[in-house]
Design a protein around this motif. Structure first.
Motif, PDB file in Angstrom:
ATOM      1  N   ILE A  55     -35.993  11.003 -71.912  1.00  0.00           N
ATOM      2  CA  ILE A  55     -35.907  12.640 -71.986  1.00  0.00           C
ATOM      3  C   ILE A  55     -35.449  12.935 -70.734  1.00  0.00           C
ATOM      4  O   ILE A  55     -34.533  13.697 -70.552  1.00  0.00           O
ATOM      5  CB  ILE A  55     -37.280  13.023 -72.487  1.00  0.00           C
ATOM      6  CG1 ILE A  55     -37.452  12.964 -73.907  1.00  0.00           C
ATOM      7  CG2 ILE A  55     -37.396  14.537 -72.157  1.00  0.00           C
ATOM      8  CD1 ILE A  55     -38.836  13.328 -74.375  1.00  0.00           C
ATOM      9  N   LEU A  56     -36.108  12.517 -69.562  1.00  0.00           N
ATOM     10  CA  LEU A  56     -35.678  12.765 -68.553  1.00  0.00           C
ATOM     11  C   LEU A  56     -34.087  12.296 -67.953  1.00  0.00           C
ATOM     12  O   LEU A  56     -33.366  13.261 -67.301  1.00  0.00           O
ATOM     13  CB  LEU A  56     -36.612  12.163 -67.247  1.00  0.00           C
ATOM     14  CG  LEU A  56     -37.942  12.263 -67.366  1.00  0.00           C
ATOM     15  CD1 LEU A  56     -38.673  11.369 -66.332  1.00  0.00           C
ATOM     16  CD2 LEU A  56     -38.499  13.737 -67.352  1.00  0.00           C
ATOM     17  N   ASP A  57     -33.727  11.274 -68.417  1.00  0.00           N
ATOM     18  CA  ASP A  57     -32.534  10.964 -68.188  1.00  0.00           C
ATOM     19  C   ASP A  57     -31.427  11.629 -69.204  1.00  0.00           C
ATOM     20  O   ASP A  57     -30.410  12.179 -68.446  1.00  0.00           O
ATOM     21  CB  ASP A  57     -32.174   9.506 -68.565  1.00  0.00           C
ATOM     22  CG  ASP A  57     -30.883   8.777 -68.464  1.00  0.00           C
ATOM     23  OD1 ASP A  57     -30.350   8.991 -67.227  1.00  0.00           O
ATOM     24  OD2 ASP A  57     -30.499   8.135 -69.086  1.00  0.00           O
ATOM     25  N   ARG A  58     -31.750  12.251 -70.200  1.00  0.00           N
ATOM     26  CA  ARG A  58     -30.915  12.971 -71.073  1.00  0.00           C
ATOM     27  C   ARG A  58     -30.693  14.488 -70.413  1.00  0.00           C
ATOM     28  O   ARG A  58     -29.932  15.081 -70.235  1.00  0.00           O
ATOM     29  CB  ARG A  58     -31.239  13.190 -72.491  1.00  0.00           C
ATOM     30  CG  ARG A  58     -31.115  11.724 -73.277  1.00  0.00           C
ATOM     31  CD  ARG A  58     -31.343  11.945 -74.702  1.00  0.00           C
ATOM     32  NE  ARG A  58     -32.754  12.344 -75.128  1.00  0.00           N
ATOM     33  CZ  ARG A  58     -33.633  11.550 -75.368  1.00  0.00           C
ATOM     34  NH1 ARG A  58     -33.332  10.372 -75.375  1.00  0.00           N
ATOM     35  NH2 ARG A  58     -34.799  12.050 -75.708  1.00  0.00           N
ATOM     36  N   ALA A  59     -32.017  14.773 -69.570  1.00  0.00           N
ATOM     37  CA  ALA A  59     -31.755  15.963 -69.131  1.00  0.00           C
ATOM     38  C   ALA A  59     -31.144  15.854 -67.825  1.00  0.00           C
ATOM     39  O   ALA A  59     -30.272  17.026 -67.666  1.00  0.00           O
ATOM     40  CB  ALA A  59     -33.298  16.449 -68.599  1.00  0.00           C
ATOM     41  N   GLN A  60     -31.181  14.894 -66.949  1.00  0.00           N
ATOM     42  CA  GLN A  60     -30.424  14.865 -65.880  1.00  0.00           C
ATOM     43  C   GLN A  60     -28.815  14.973 -66.334  1.00  0.00           C
ATOM     44  O   GLN A  60     -27.926  15.507 -65.703  1.00  0.00           O
ATOM     45  CB  GLN A  60     -30.475  13.634 -65.204  1.00  0.00           C
ATOM     46  CG  GLN A  60     -31.934  13.442 -64.713  1.00  0.00           C
ATOM     47  CD  GLN A  60     -32.363  14.191 -63.197  1.00  0.00           C
ATOM     48  OE1 GLN A  60     -31.634  15.209 -63.092  1.00  0.00           O
ATOM     49  NE2 GLN A  60     -33.272  13.887 -62.415  1.00  0.00           N
ATOM     50  N   ASP A  61     -28.423  14.159 -67.276  1.00  0.00           N
ATOM     51  CA  ASP A  61     -26.908  14.237 -67.603  1.00  0.00           C
ATOM     52  C   ASP A  61     -26.573  15.499 -68.248  1.00  0.00           C
ATOM     53  O   ASP A  61     -25.419  16.196 -67.880  1.00  0.00           O
ATOM     54  CB  ASP A  61     -26.931  13.148 -69.041  1.00  0.00           C
ATOM     55  CG  ASP A  61     -27.069  11.735 -68.425  1.00  0.00           C
ATOM     56  OD1 ASP A  61     -27.099  11.397 -67.353  1.00  0.00           O
ATOM     57  OD2 ASP A  61     -27.071  10.764 -69.456  1.00  0.00           O
ATOM     58  N   TYR A  62     -27.529  16.143 -68.944  1.00  0.00           N
ATOM     59  CA  TYR A  62     -26.996  17.696 -69.405  1.00  0.00           C
ATOM     60  C   TYR A  62     -26.855  18.440 -68.241  1.00  0.00           C
ATOM     61  O   TYR A  62     -25.927  19.193 -68.298  1.00  0.00           O
ATOM     62  CB  TYR A  62     -28.179  17.981 -70.293  1.00  0.00           C
ATOM     63  CG  TYR A  62     -28.101  19.320 -71.116  1.00  0.00           C
ATOM     64  CD1 TYR A  62     -27.595  19.569 -72.334  1.00  0.00           C
ATOM     65  CD2 TYR A  62     -28.715  20.535 -70.487  1.00  0.00           C
ATOM     66  CE1 TYR A  62     -27.294  20.841 -72.701  1.00  0.00           C
ATOM     67  CE2 TYR A  62     -28.538  21.902 -70.931  1.00  0.00           C
ATOM     68  CZ  TYR A  62     -27.603  22.236 -72.242  1.00  0.00           C
ATOM     69  OH  TYR A  62     -27.724  23.027 -72.855  1.00  0.00           O
ATOM     70  N   ILE A  63     -27.810  18.499 -67.301  1.00  0.00           N
ATOM     71  CA  ILE A  63     -27.733  19.328 -66.302  1.00  0.00           C
ATOM     72  C   ILE A  63     -26.349  19.383 -65.645  1.00  0.00           C
ATOM     73  O   ILE A  63     -25.799  19.979 -65.148  1.00  0.00           O
ATOM     74  CB  ILE A  63     -28.985  19.573 -65.701  1.00  0.00           C
ATOM     75  CG1 ILE A  63     -30.110  20.125 -66.393  1.00  0.00           C
ATOM     76  CG2 ILE A  63     -28.686  20.403 -64.198  1.00  0.00           C
ATOM     77  CD1 ILE A  63     -31.407  19.782 -65.687  1.00  0.00           C
ATOM     78  N   THR A  64     -26.051  17.874 -65.117  1.00  0.00           N
ATOM     79  CA  THR A  64     -25.014  17.374 -64.678  1.00  0.00           C
ATOM     80  C   THR A  64     -23.929  17.739 -65.139  1.00  0.00           C
ATOM     81  O   THR A  64     -22.789  18.333 -64.324  1.00  0.00           O
ATOM     82  CB  THR A  64     -25.033  16.052 -64.402  1.00  0.00           C
ATOM     83  OG1 THR A  64     -26.087  15.285 -63.392  1.00  0.00           O
ATOM     84  CG2 THR A  64     -23.796  15.354 -63.607  1.00  0.00           C
ATOM     85  N   GLU A  65     -23.724  17.894 -66.456  1.00  0.00           N
ATOM     86  CA  GLU A  65     -22.629  18.322 -67.252  1.00  0.00           C
ATOM     87  C   GLU A  65     -22.563  19.684 -66.939  1.00  0.00           C
ATOM     88  O   GLU A  65     -21.486  20.315 -66.811  1.00  0.00           O
ATOM     89  CB  GLU A  65     -22.525  17.727 -68.514  1.00  0.00           C
ATOM     90  CG  GLU A  65     -21.419  18.316 -69.516  1.00  0.00           C
ATOM     91  CD  GLU A  65     -21.527  17.864 -71.100  1.00  0.00           C
ATOM     92  OE1 GLU A  65     -21.000  18.549 -71.790  1.00  0.00           O
ATOM     93  OE2 GLU A  65     -22.016  16.683 -71.161  1.00  0.00           O
ATOM     94  N   LYS A  66     -23.529  20.382 -66.980  1.00  0.00           N
ATOM     95  CA  LYS A  66     -23.442  22.034 -66.897  1.00  0.00           C
ATOM     96  C   LYS A  66     -23.128  22.389 -65.560  1.00  0.00           C
ATOM     97  O   LYS A  66     -22.241  23.372 -65.465  1.00  0.00           O
ATOM     98  CB  LYS A  66     -24.699  22.522 -67.304  1.00  0.00           C
ATOM     99  CG  LYS A  66     -25.148  22.573 -68.693  1.00  0.00           C
ATOM    100  CD  LYS A  66     -24.603  23.598 -69.329  1.00  0.00           C
ATOM    101  CE  LYS A  66     -25.090  23.782 -70.803  1.00  0.00           C
ATOM    102  NZ  LYS A  66     -24.215  24.808 -71.494  1.00  0.00           N
ATOM    103  N   LEU A  67     -23.457  21.439 -64.652  1.00  0.00           N
ATOM    104  CA  LEU A  67     -22.961  21.767 -63.237  1.00  0.00           C
ATOM    105  C   LEU A  67     -21.552  21.401 -62.769  1.00  0.00           C
ATOM    106  O   LEU A  67     -20.952  21.965 -61.938  1.00  0.00           O
ATOM    107  CB  LEU A  67     -23.976  21.251 -62.126  1.00  0.00           C
ATOM    108  CG  LEU A  67     -25.541  21.818 -62.422  1.00  0.00           C
ATOM    109  CD1 LEU A  67     -26.214  20.832 -61.174  1.00  0.00           C
ATOM    110  CD2 LEU A  67     -25.517  23.290 -61.998  1.00  0.00           C
TER     111      LEU A  67
END
Length: 112
Positions: A55-67
């Motif tokens: 879940i933490l990894d998916r959040a990092q990926d999601y936020i990285t993509e948004k940024l």
């Protein structure tokens, strides 16, 4: 109690973590986010807590993509705190650290 709550609603979603990031980051970059990824407060024997560090990894990926281009080079825009780590396996702890955990709370009741 949460017996009637769908299991997926017991865990943080990338969109929710991003919402917290968007709220806190403009104020300061000195914060951690305590996402729910199966961690619970209290002392539990190994195997009684089902962590989902991905879940933490998916959040990092999601936020990285948004940024986009503004994302940090290490692709870990969020620093996480791991609340309720007692009884967690070494593997889950190591994976959580790899996904951005920088602080872990363990043994809150003092029984060690």
């Amino acid at each position: 109690n949460n017996e009637d709550v769908p299991e997926e609603d017991l865990y943080s979603k990338p969109e929710e973590i991003y919402e917290v990031y968007e709220t806190l980051h403009p104020v300061s970059n000195m914060y951690t986010i305590a996402a729910a990824f199966g961690n619970v407060h209290g002392v539990y024997s190994p195997g009684n807590v089902r962590l989902e560090p991905d879940i933490l990894d998916r959040a990092q990926d999601y936020i990285t993509e948004k940024l986009g281009d503004a994302a940090p080079e290490d692709k870990k825009p969020v620093k996480f705190v791991f609340h309720g780590g007692s009884g967690s396996s070494t593997e889950d702890i190591q994976r959580s650290i790899g996904f951005g955990v920088i602080k872990m709370n363990i043994e809150a009741d003092g029984s060690l």
